[in-house]
Design a protein around this motif. Structure first.
Motif, PDB file in Angstrom:
ATOM      1  N   LYS A 201       0.846  -1.190   0.000  1.00 25.52           N
ATOM      2  CA  LYS A 201       0.000   0.000   0.000  1.00 25.52           C
ATOM      3  C   LYS A 201       0.882   1.241   0.000  1.00 25.52           C
ATOM      4  O   LYS A 201       1.827   1.339   0.772  1.00 25.52           O
ATOM      5  CB  LYS A 201      -0.894  -0.022   1.241  1.00 25.52           C
ATOM      6  CG  LYS A 201      -1.890   1.087   1.287  1.00 25.52           C
ATOM      7  CD  LYS A 201      -2.834   0.899   2.456  1.00 25.52           C
ATOM      8  CE  LYS A 201      -3.902   1.964   2.398  1.00 25.52           C
ATOM      9  NZ  LYS A 201      -5.134   1.527   3.012  1.00 25.52           N
ATOM     10  N   ASP A 202       0.585   2.174  -0.896  1.00 29.16           N
ATOM     11  CA  ASP A 202       1.320   3.429  -0.967  1.00 29.16           C
ATOM     12  C   ASP A 202       0.302   4.561  -1.113  1.00 29.16           C
ATOM     13  O   ASP A 202      -0.039   4.966  -2.221  1.00 29.16           O
ATOM     14  CB  ASP A 202       2.299   3.420  -2.137  1.00 29.16           C
ATOM     15  CG  ASP A 202       3.202   4.638  -2.172  1.00 29.16           C
ATOM     16  OD1 ASP A 202       2.898   5.636  -1.485  1.00 29.16           O
ATOM     17  OD2 ASP A 202       4.199   4.597  -2.914  1.00 29.16           O
ATOM     18  N   GLU A 203      -0.215   5.031   0.021  1.00 23.24           N
ATOM     19  CA  GLU A 203      -1.281   6.030   0.004  1.00 23.24           C
ATOM     20  C   GLU A 203      -0.893   7.307  -0.724  1.00 23.24           C
ATOM     21  O   GLU A 203      -1.746   7.981  -1.284  1.00 23.24           O
ATOM     22  CB  GLU A 203      -1.735   6.340   1.428  1.00 23.24           C
ATOM     23  CG  GLU A 203      -2.466   5.185   2.071  1.00 23.24           C
ATOM     24  CD  GLU A 203      -2.947   5.488   3.481  1.00 23.24           C
ATOM     25  OE1 GLU A 203      -2.869   6.656   3.917  1.00 23.24           O
ATOM     26  OE2 GLU A 203      -3.401   4.539   4.141  1.00 23.24           O
ATOM     27  N   SER A 204       0.384   7.656  -0.740  1.00 26.15           N
ATOM     28  CA  SER A 204       0.810   8.889  -1.400  1.00 26.15           C
ATOM     29  C   SER A 204       0.712   8.796  -2.924  1.00 26.15           C
ATOM     30  O   SER A 204       0.677   9.820  -3.597  1.00 26.15           O
ATOM     31  CB  SER A 204       2.243   9.247  -0.993  1.00 26.15           C
ATOM     32  OG  SER A 204       3.163   8.303  -1.531  1.00 26.15           O
ATOM     33  N   ARG A 205       0.647   7.573  -3.466  1.00 22.80           N
ATOM     34  CA  ARG A 205       0.589   7.389  -4.922  1.00 22.80           C
ATOM     35  C   ARG A 205      -0.751   6.842  -5.409  1.00 22.80           C
ATOM     36  O   ARG A 205      -1.034   6.884  -6.596  1.00 22.80           O
ATOM     37  CB  ARG A 205       1.721   6.466  -5.356  1.00 22.80           C
ATOM     38  CG  ARG A 205       3.097   7.075  -5.039  1.00 22.80           C
ATOM     39  CD  ARG A 205       4.226   6.142  -5.369  1.00 22.80           C
ATOM     40  NE  ARG A 205       4.343   6.015  -6.812  1.00 22.80           N
ATOM     41  CZ  ARG A 205       4.983   5.030  -7.422  1.00 22.80           C
ATOM     42  NH1 ARG A 205       5.557   4.083  -6.717  1.00 22.80           N
ATOM     43  NH2 ARG A 205       5.049   4.968  -8.724  1.00 22.80           N
ATOM     44  N   GLU A 206      -1.567   6.314  -4.494  1.00 19.39           N
ATOM     45  CA  GLU A 206      -2.829   5.700  -4.881  1.00 19.39           C
ATOM     46  C   GLU A 206      -3.686   6.644  -5.730  1.00 19.39           C
ATOM     47  O   GLU A 206      -3.771   7.833  -5.455  1.00 19.39           O
ATOM     48  CB  GLU A 206      -3.639   5.309  -3.640  1.00 19.39           C
ATOM     49  CG  GLU A 206      -3.054   4.167  -2.877  1.00 19.39           C
ATOM     50  CD  GLU A 206      -3.876   3.805  -1.655  1.00 19.39           C
ATOM     51  OE1 GLU A 206      -3.645   2.703  -1.130  1.00 19.39           O
ATOM     52  OE2 GLU A 206      -4.728   4.597  -1.208  1.00 19.39           O
ATOM     53  N   ASN A 207      -4.304   6.065  -6.755  1.00 21.24           N
ATOM     54  CA  ASN A 207      -5.220   6.767  -7.644  1.00 21.24           C
ATOM     55  C   ASN A 207      -4.562   7.849  -8.502  1.00 21.24           C
ATOM     56  O   ASN A 207      -5.269   8.578  -9.186  1.00 21.24           O
ATOM     57  CB  ASN A 207      -6.399   7.376  -6.873  1.00 21.24           C
ATOM     58  CG  ASN A 207      -7.418   6.335  -6.488  1.00 21.24           C
ATOM     59  OD1 ASN A 207      -7.949   5.628  -7.333  1.00 21.24           O
ATOM     60  ND2 ASN A 207      -7.690   6.228  -5.201  1.00 21.24           N
ATOM     61  N   HIS A 208      -3.256   7.964  -8.469  1.00 16.93           N
ATOM     62  CA  HIS A 208      -2.596   8.908  -9.372  1.00 16.93           C
ATOM     63  C   HIS A 208      -2.567   8.267 -10.764  1.00 16.93           C
ATOM     64  O   HIS A 208      -2.283   7.072 -10.901  1.00 16.93           O
ATOM     65  CB  HIS A 208      -1.175   9.222  -8.901  1.00 16.93           C
ATOM     66  CG  HIS A 208      -0.550  10.321  -9.691  1.00 16.93           C
ATOM     67  ND1 HIS A 208       0.017  10.113 -10.932  1.00 16.93           N
ATOM     68  CD2 HIS A 208      -0.450  11.645  -9.434  1.00 16.93           C
ATOM     69  CE1 HIS A 208       0.461  11.263 -11.409  1.00 16.93           C
ATOM     70  NE2 HIS A 208       0.191  12.206 -10.517  1.00 16.93           N
ATOM     71  N   PRO A 209      -2.867   9.029 -11.813  1.00 22.65           N
ATOM     72  CA  PRO A 209      -2.904   8.444 -13.159  1.00 22.65           C
ATOM     73  C   PRO A 209      -1.648   7.666 -13.554  1.00 22.65           C
ATOM     74  O   PRO A 209      -1.751   6.598 -14.166  1.00 22.65           O
ATOM     75  CB  PRO A 209      -3.111   9.656 -14.069  1.00 22.65           C
ATOM     76  CG  PRO A 209      -3.830  10.643 -13.205  1.00 22.65           C
ATOM     77  CD  PRO A 209      -3.265  10.443 -11.820  1.00 22.65           C
ATOM     78  N   ASN A 210      -0.465   8.148 -13.182  1.00 22.96           N
ATOM     79  CA  ASN A 210       0.765   7.432 -13.537  1.00 22.96           C
ATOM     80  C   ASN A 210       0.885   6.106 -12.778  1.00 22.96           C
ATOM     81  O   ASN A 210       1.370   5.112 -13.322  1.00 22.96           O
ATOM     82  CB  ASN A 210       1.997   8.295 -13.258  1.00 22.96           C
ATOM     83  CG  ASN A 210       2.059   9.509 -14.150  1.00 22.96           C
ATOM     84  OD1 ASN A 210       1.447   9.557 -15.219  1.00 22.96           O
ATOM     85  ND2 ASN A 210       2.782  10.522 -13.709  1.00 22.96           N
ATOM     86  N   TYR A 211       0.445   6.101 -11.538  1.00 24.17           N
ATOM     87  CA  TYR A 211       0.485   4.892 -10.708  1.00 24.17           C
ATOM     88  C   TYR A 211      -0.497   3.852 -11.249  1.00 24.17           C
ATOM     89  O   TYR A 211      -0.177   2.662 -11.352  1.00 24.17           O
ATOM     90  CB  TYR A 211       0.153   5.283  -9.273  1.00 24.17           C
ATOM     91  CG  TYR A 211       0.548   4.292  -8.206  1.00 24.17           C
ATOM     92  CD1 TYR A 211       1.833   3.762  -8.137  1.00 24.17           C
ATOM     93  CD2 TYR A 211      -0.363   3.927  -7.227  1.00 24.17           C
ATOM     94  CE1 TYR A 211       2.192   2.885  -7.116  1.00 24.17           C
ATOM     95  CE2 TYR A 211      -0.013   3.059  -6.202  1.00 24.17           C
ATOM     96  CZ  TYR A 211       1.272   2.538  -6.162  1.00 24.17           C
ATOM     97  OH  TYR A 211       1.621   1.668  -5.156  1.00 24.17           O
TER      98      TYR A 211
END
Length: 161
Positions: A19-29
């Motif tokens: 889990k990486d909350e800082s990147r979740e749901n970012h288009p690149n991620y």
């Protein structure tokens, strides 16, 4: 392993091995998980005719919503009623697999998949086990229960050996 060659492996918000909350749901991620061959569950909001990705609220402005609505590997969690209504009204929408829920043990997606929340057992190849790690289920448990797929923050661990 798994009872079906069409078993769905779905990344939760783009997470693959943790889990990486800082990147979740970012288009690149999200795209990174898709590039690895996984499906991806995304959180989508519609606010005043603008589309946004984000879990707890609109976070990332999404100017290319059709990118997600036309990709059958994307599982869209509509986070507000406006998003659900707007997607349901979209014309010629065949790829998008979307759903809305508020704490239900299961919900039905637009493609008739049973989206089963942590700890809910559904013996159906048309069901998705969500976040099995929350209740300590492993690959064998998921197979024995009879799910047709899994959505997880650690989806990379569910590949067959």
């Amino acid at each position: 392993m798994y009872r079906n060659d069409n078993f769905k492996l779905i990344s939760h918000r783009g997470n693959v091995f943790s889990k990486d909350e800082s990147r979740e749901n970012h288009p690149n991620y999200i795209q990174s998980a898709l590039d690895l061959g996984y499906g991806v569950e995304i959180d989508l909001w519609c606010v005043r005719d603008e589309w946004h990705l984000g879990h707890d609220g609109p976070q990332h402005l999404c100017l290319d919503i059709e990118r997600y609505l036309t990709d059958s590997r994307v599982w869209i969690h509509c986070k507000n009623i406006e998003a659900l209504v707007r997607i349901a009204q979209w014309r010629n929408l065949t790829a998008a697999n979307y759903f809305f829920h508020v704490g239900d043990p299961v919900t039905l997606t637009s493609h008739n998949w049973i989206w089963a929340f942590p700890g809910t057992k559904v013996d159906s190849l048309n069901s998705i086990c969500v976040m099995p790690e929350y209740v300590g289920w492993n690959k064998t448990d998921i197979d024995n229960i009879g799910f047709g797929g899994v959505c997880s923050d650690i989806i990379g661990e569910f590949l067959d050996d």
